[in-house]
Scaffold this active site. Sequence first.
Site, short mmCIF file in Angstrom:
data_model
loop_
_atom_site.label_atom_id
_atom_site.label_comp_id
_atom_site.label_asym_id
_atom_site.label_seq_id
_atom_site.Cartn_x
_atom_site.Cartn_y
_atom_site.Cartn_z
N HIS A 121 0.81 -1.22 0.00
CA HIS A 121 0.00 0.00 0.00
C HIS A 121 0.85 1.27 0.00
O HIS A 121 0.47 2.26 -0.62
CB HIS A 121 -1.02 -0.04 1.16
CG HIS A 121 -2.10 -1.04 0.91
ND1 HIS A 121 -2.47 -2.01 1.81
CD2 HIS A 121 -2.87 -1.26 -0.20
CE1 HIS A 121 -3.42 -2.77 1.28
NE2 HIS A 121 -3.68 -2.34 0.06
N ASP A 153 -5.19 -1.08 -8.50
CA ASP A 153 -4.88 -1.96 -7.37
C ASP A 153 -5.72 -3.22 -7.57
O ASP A 153 -6.67 -3.48 -6.83
CB ASP A 153 -5.26 -1.22 -6.08
CG ASP A 153 -5.04 -2.05 -4.83
OD1 ASP A 153 -4.45 -3.13 -4.92
OD2 ASP A 153 -5.48 -1.61 -3.76
N PRO A 191 -11.67 -11.08 -13.95
CA PRO A 191 -12.19 -9.72 -14.13
C PRO A 191 -11.11 -8.67 -14.34
O PRO A 191 -11.39 -7.56 -14.81
CB PRO A 191 -12.95 -9.45 -12.82
CG PRO A 191 -12.47 -10.45 -11.84
CD PRO A 191 -12.01 -11.64 -12.63
#
Length: 280
Positions: A71, A164, A171
């Site tokens: 992150h 992200d 998908p």
Amino acid sequence: MSIYPSMKLIENWFSERYSDNLQLSFRVSDQLLSVKTDFQRIDVFETYDFGKLLSIDGTVQLTEKDEFVYHDMITRMPFYYSDTPPENALVIGGGDGGAAGELLKLGLKSITNVEIDGQVVEVCKKHFPSLTASFNDPKVNLVIDDGIKYVNNSKEKFDMVIIDSTDPVGPAEDLFNEKFYSNVYRILKDGGVVVTQSGSPFYQPRAIELANKGMKKSFPYVASYVAFIPTYPSGFWSFTMAKKSEIKLRTEKVQNGNYFNLEIARSSFALPEFAKKLTL
Ligand code: SAM
């Protein structure tokens, strides 16, 4: 007492399979959840060494112990490589809320987070509440939709676009193609940065290759950088960023993360030869 002193009681393990012959295993004390959604399978485990672990389709997405590396590197790198301090951002994927949380710490005024699978958000609210807390902030607009469709239809322009996502299968497959990146080009402001996670150069060369090839079709400046993430395949992970203007570091008022600092910001673009070849 057992007559076999070295015999262990029953143990439970979660393993991410890298190939038929290789896997990374975590000893777990509990499986907290397993659910099949319209898009993917989600599991949450309590591990002994890494705290809670979120897996999607059998691949580690995050653990409590090392999520900070991913992150930090998917938010602070594009933030400090933007020409001016970014004020708004689009996050695609990121249903755990971790990226949005870091962007709030960096002082962004508005964050649109588009996650395709509402169940990822619900699972993370229950099991990773410190990450999903970002979704309660009025500066964050959480949209449950396909990021590809959202970018195609967006009239808004962003200082940063952060992809992200999961790996380029299912998908997320079309989040790595040149048509998608050409739409990102349209909605990215001039001095802004788009960044995508681009997999392990060692085990998943396709992701970093696709990201570089696809972005180079639209953007004049593209570069991959790497970080050490212990629970991802090989521990050696890549991200790929692109800009319309030169990739140059802003060094004023730098806020370190728990991984990111100025030395990391500069040195993470240094790639070993085998990885560099994948970016050409
Ligand atoms: N840190 C992670 C990693 O690299 O392993 C990524 C975590 S985040 C949970 C990935 C998210 O991307 C998933 O929740 C998944 O549902 C979402 N995603 C995949 N394809 C997407 C799409 N087309 N649009 C929006 N979100 C997508």
